[in-house]
Design an enzyme around this catalytic site. Structure first.
Site, mmCIF file in Angstrom:
data_model
loop_
_atom_site.group_PDB
_atom_site.id
_atom_site.type_symbol
_atom_site.label_atom_id
_atom_site.label_comp_id
_atom_site.label_asym_id
_atom_site.label_seq_id
_atom_site.Cartn_x
_atom_site.Cartn_y
_atom_site.Cartn_z
ATOM 1 N N PHE A 2 0.848 -1.180 0.000
ATOM 2 C CA PHE A 2 0.000 0.000 0.000
ATOM 3 C C PHE A 2 0.895 1.244 0.000
ATOM 4 O O PHE A 2 2.123 1.138 0.011
ATOM 5 C CB PHE A 2 -0.914 -0.007 1.229
ATOM 6 N N SER A 41 -6.709 -7.819 -1.022
ATOM 7 C CA SER A 41 -6.173 -7.240 0.212
ATOM 8 C C SER A 41 -6.627 -5.792 0.337
ATOM 9 O O SER A 41 -6.524 -5.022 -0.612
ATOM 10 C CB SER A 41 -4.642 -7.300 0.212
ATOM 11 N N CYS A 48 -3.504 -5.008 6.891
ATOM 12 C CA CYS A 48 -3.803 -5.709 5.646
ATOM 13 C C CYS A 48 -4.717 -6.889 5.953
ATOM 14 O O CYS A 48 -4.324 -7.832 6.648
ATOM 15 C CB CYS A 48 -2.507 -6.197 4.997
ATOM 16 N N THR A 50 -7.856 -9.665 4.323
ATOM 17 C CA THR A 50 -8.294 -10.327 3.104
ATOM 18 C C THR A 50 -9.814 -10.365 3.017
ATOM 19 O O THR A 50 -10.494 -10.753 3.973
ATOM 20 C CB THR A 50 -7.752 -11.768 3.054
ATOM 21 N N ALA A 71 -7.159 -12.991 12.694
ATOM 22 C CA ALA A 71 -6.748 -14.168 13.461
ATOM 23 C C ALA A 71 -5.800 -13.770 14.591
ATOM 24 O O ALA A 71 -5.607 -12.583 14.876
ATOM 25 C CB ALA A 71 -6.118 -15.199 12.535
ATOM 26 N N HIS A 109 1.387 -4.535 7.629
ATOM 27 C CA HIS A 109 1.738 -5.399 8.760
ATOM 28 C C HIS A 109 2.078 -4.498 9.948
ATOM 29 O O HIS A 109 3.174 -3.954 10.045
ATOM 30 C CB HIS A 109 2.934 -6.289 8.399
ATOM 31 N N THR A 162 4.625 12.277 7.718
ATOM 32 C CA THR A 162 6.032 12.616 7.877
ATOM 33 C C THR A 162 6.317 12.953 9.329
ATOM 34 O O THR A 162 5.597 13.752 9.940
ATOM 35 C CB THR A 162 6.413 13.818 6.986
#
Length: 215
Positions: A2, A41, A48, A50, A71, A109, A162
């Protein structure tokens, strides 16, 4: 992958525990279902996730409702367990080859959860009519602070920002009126948790330096 450029705000319409280590969420969004495939995704508040199911919106509004599941690892590293019906989340579709890279490379992640320590409103310049900006003081988990550098990139709740300053575990970022209008940052208050993903290059640079130190 992304970019940290939020393109829509989604709303959780249902949250269901499917066991001690699995939660299922249905999220309403303004995107056309025809452009989303099962297995795609989507970055939801920087995570992220699914797509496992798609359906039309029950309220008749444009867009669709997609289903995702979180999960054990996601539940442990994020605040996704706090999502309830009505929770608003920043969203971004995955990067396609040829897309403009407007923010920075983001994996989705999440490394950890940071906390908003203070928010400083900055009065608008009379010559700039779009309104005030705000500086957010964010406390990072101590183990992640070494990856954060002034003028470097950081992803917070799926938003590429930033870094302005760094003092110990606390860093600052500046939010402009446009960011408030297209993200959930206008809802944020002191004490709120935010998902944090450090810059990918900083993570690998630190790992290489660590490896060199170990010989």
């Amino acid at each position: 992958m992304f970019t940290g450029i939020v393109t829509a705000i989604g709303t959780v319409v249902s949250a269901e525990a499917k066991g001690p280590n699995l939660k299922r969420f249905a999220i309403a969004c303004p995107w056309d279902a025809a452009g989303i495939e099962i297995g795609a995704s989507i970055a939801c508040a920087g995570i992220c996730l699914t797509v496992t199911e798609l359906r039309r919106r029950d309220d008749g509004a444009p867009g669709c409702v997609f289903q995702v599941e979180a999960a054990a690892e996601t539940l442990a590293r994020t605040r996704v367990s706090d999502w309830r019906e009505g929770t608003r989340i920043n969203m971004e579709r995955s990067l396609k080859v040829g897309d403009e890279l407007g923010g920075h490379l983001v994996t989705g992640h999440v490394d950890g959860v940071a906390t908003i320590e203070a928010i400083d409103a900055i009065p608008a310049d009379p010559d700039q009519p779009w309104g005030a900006t705000a500086r957010f003081h964010i406390r990072a988990p101590h183990a992640l602070s070494r990856f954060i550098a002034p003028k470097g990139s950081i992803c917070l709740d799926g938003t590429s920002l930033t870094v302005n300053t760094v003092e110990g575990d606390v860093f600052t970022v500046l939010l402009i009126p446009h960011s408030f209008s297209v993200t959930t940052w206008g809802d944020r208050q002191v004490g709120d948790p935010v998902h944090l993903e450090v810059d990918l290059m900083a993570r690998y640079a630190a790992r290489l330096a660590e490896a060199r130190g170990q010989g």
